[in-house]
Motif scaffolding. Sequence first.
Motif, short mmCIF file in Angstrom:
data_model
loop_
_atom_site.label_atom_id
_atom_site.label_comp_id
_atom_site.label_asym_id
_atom_site.label_seq_id
_atom_site.Cartn_x
_atom_site.Cartn_y
_atom_site.Cartn_z
N GLY A 98 0.69 -1.27 0.03
CA GLY A 98 0.05 0.21 0.00
C GLY A 98 0.96 1.20 0.04
O GLY A 98 1.69 1.46 -0.85
N TYR A 99 0.63 2.21 1.24
CA TYR A 99 1.13 3.31 0.90
C TYR A 99 2.26 3.60 1.85
O TYR A 99 2.45 2.74 2.65
CB TYR A 99 0.00 4.57 1.10
N CYS A 100 3.04 4.70 1.52
CA CYS A 100 4.33 5.07 2.56
C CYS A 100 3.61 5.15 3.92
O CYS A 100 2.81 5.59 4.39
CB CYS A 100 5.03 6.27 1.97
N ARG A 101 4.65 4.57 4.83
CA ARG A 101 4.67 4.71 6.01
C ARG A 101 6.06 5.21 6.70
O ARG A 101 7.07 4.95 6.15
CB ARG A 101 4.42 3.37 6.81
N GLN A 102 6.05 5.77 8.02
CA GLN A 102 7.15 6.14 8.50
C GLN A 102 7.57 4.99 9.46
O GLN A 102 8.85 5.04 10.03
CB GLN A 102 7.04 7.54 9.17
N ARG A 103 6.76 4.29 10.26
CA ARG A 103 7.13 3.51 11.16
C ARG A 103 7.69 2.16 10.67
O ARG A 103 7.31 1.39 9.72
CB ARG A 103 5.76 2.82 12.16
N TRP A 104 8.79 1.84 11.29
CA TRP A 104 9.47 0.87 10.46
C TRP A 104 9.01 -0.47 10.65
O TRP A 104 9.23 -1.53 9.83
CB TRP A 104 11.05 0.92 11.19
N ASP A 105 8.21 -0.70 11.92
CA ASP A 105 7.65 -2.04 12.16
C ASP A 105 6.48 -2.40 11.08
O ASP A 105 5.98 -3.41 11.26
CB ASP A 105 7.41 -2.04 13.39
N LEU A 106 6.18 -1.50 10.35
CA LEU A 106 5.14 -1.81 9.44
C LEU A 106 5.56 -2.50 8.15
O LEU A 106 4.73 -2.87 7.45
CB LEU A 106 4.06 -0.49 9.27
N TYR A 107 6.87 -2.32 7.99
CA TYR A 107 7.38 -2.82 6.78
C TYR A 107 7.68 -4.51 7.04
O TYR A 107 8.15 -4.82 7.97
CB TYR A 107 8.85 -1.98 6.58
N THR A 108 7.48 -4.86 6.06
CA THR A 108 7.54 -6.49 6.04
C THR A 108 8.63 -7.25 5.52
O THR A 108 8.85 -8.43 5.96
CB THR A 108 6.18 -7.40 5.16
N LYS A 109 9.30 -6.54 4.42
CA LYS A 109 10.36 -7.25 3.90
C LYS A 109 11.73 -6.30 3.94
O LYS A 109 11.46 -5.25 3.67
CB LYS A 109 10.09 -7.68 2.65
N TRP A 110 12.84 -6.62 4.25
CA TRP A 110 13.89 -5.67 4.46
C TRP A 110 15.30 -6.33 3.71
O TRP A 110 15.35 -7.65 3.48
CB TRP A 110 14.20 -5.74 5.81
N GLY A 111 15.95 -5.44 3.26
CA GLY A 111 17.28 -5.69 2.54
C GLY A 111 18.34 -5.94 3.75
O GLY A 111 18.08 -5.76 4.97
N GLN A 112 19.36 -6.31 3.58
CA GLN A 112 20.61 -6.51 4.33
C GLN A 112 21.16 -5.19 4.77
O GLN A 112 22.00 -5.45 5.76
CB GLN A 112 21.44 -7.65 3.86
N GLY A 113 20.97 -4.33 4.30
CA GLY A 113 21.79 -3.11 4.50
C GLY A 113 22.96 -2.70 3.74
O GLY A 113 23.64 -3.90 3.28
N THR A 114 23.30 -1.59 3.63
CA THR A 114 24.73 -1.04 3.12
C THR A 114 24.99 0.00 3.90
O THR A 114 24.39 1.00 4.25
CB THR A 114 24.24 -0.55 1.56
N GLN A 115 26.40 0.03 3.87
CA GLN A 115 27.08 1.07 4.95
C GLN A 115 27.43 2.27 4.20
O GLN A 115 28.00 2.20 3.25
CB GLN A 115 28.45 0.46 5.66
N VAL A 116 27.02 3.59 4.70
CA VAL A 116 27.32 4.79 4.30
C VAL A 116 28.30 5.42 5.43
O VAL A 116 27.96 5.51 6.44
CB VAL A 116 26.27 5.69 3.77
N THR A 117 29.47 5.93 5.08
CA THR A 117 30.22 6.38 6.00
C THR A 117 30.78 7.77 5.60
O THR A 117 31.13 7.86 4.24
CB THR A 117 31.44 5.64 6.23
#
Length: 120
Positions: A98-117
Amino acid sequence: QVQLVESGGGFVQPGGSLRLSCAVSGFTLDNYAIGWFRQAPGKGREWVSCIRVSTYYADSVKGRFTISRDNAGNTVYLQMNSLKPEDTATYYCASVWGYCRQRWDLYTKWGQGTQVTVSS
């Protein structure tokens, strides 16, 4: 299989730019919003930006970051300009039905992350 894979992180000096990519597979972007979050060491997960029909930004990145998507390639991008040391974090993309949310716990699938320094 639903999968999100981030790439594009790295080391950059203050004022520099990076473009993050979130490659999505296993579903199409038509019915999902994709959000970008970040987490610095010792801090909570912070919402950064989101896209589905419209785009949304946290105040801390507004005017410096741009989110976009390529439906043909099923990829969402986060162009980050004028980077600051406080932007240093692991950046994650995630999907929500559906639509954008700001709460992270509403998101169901996540990537593994990428580091930015960002550092001089």
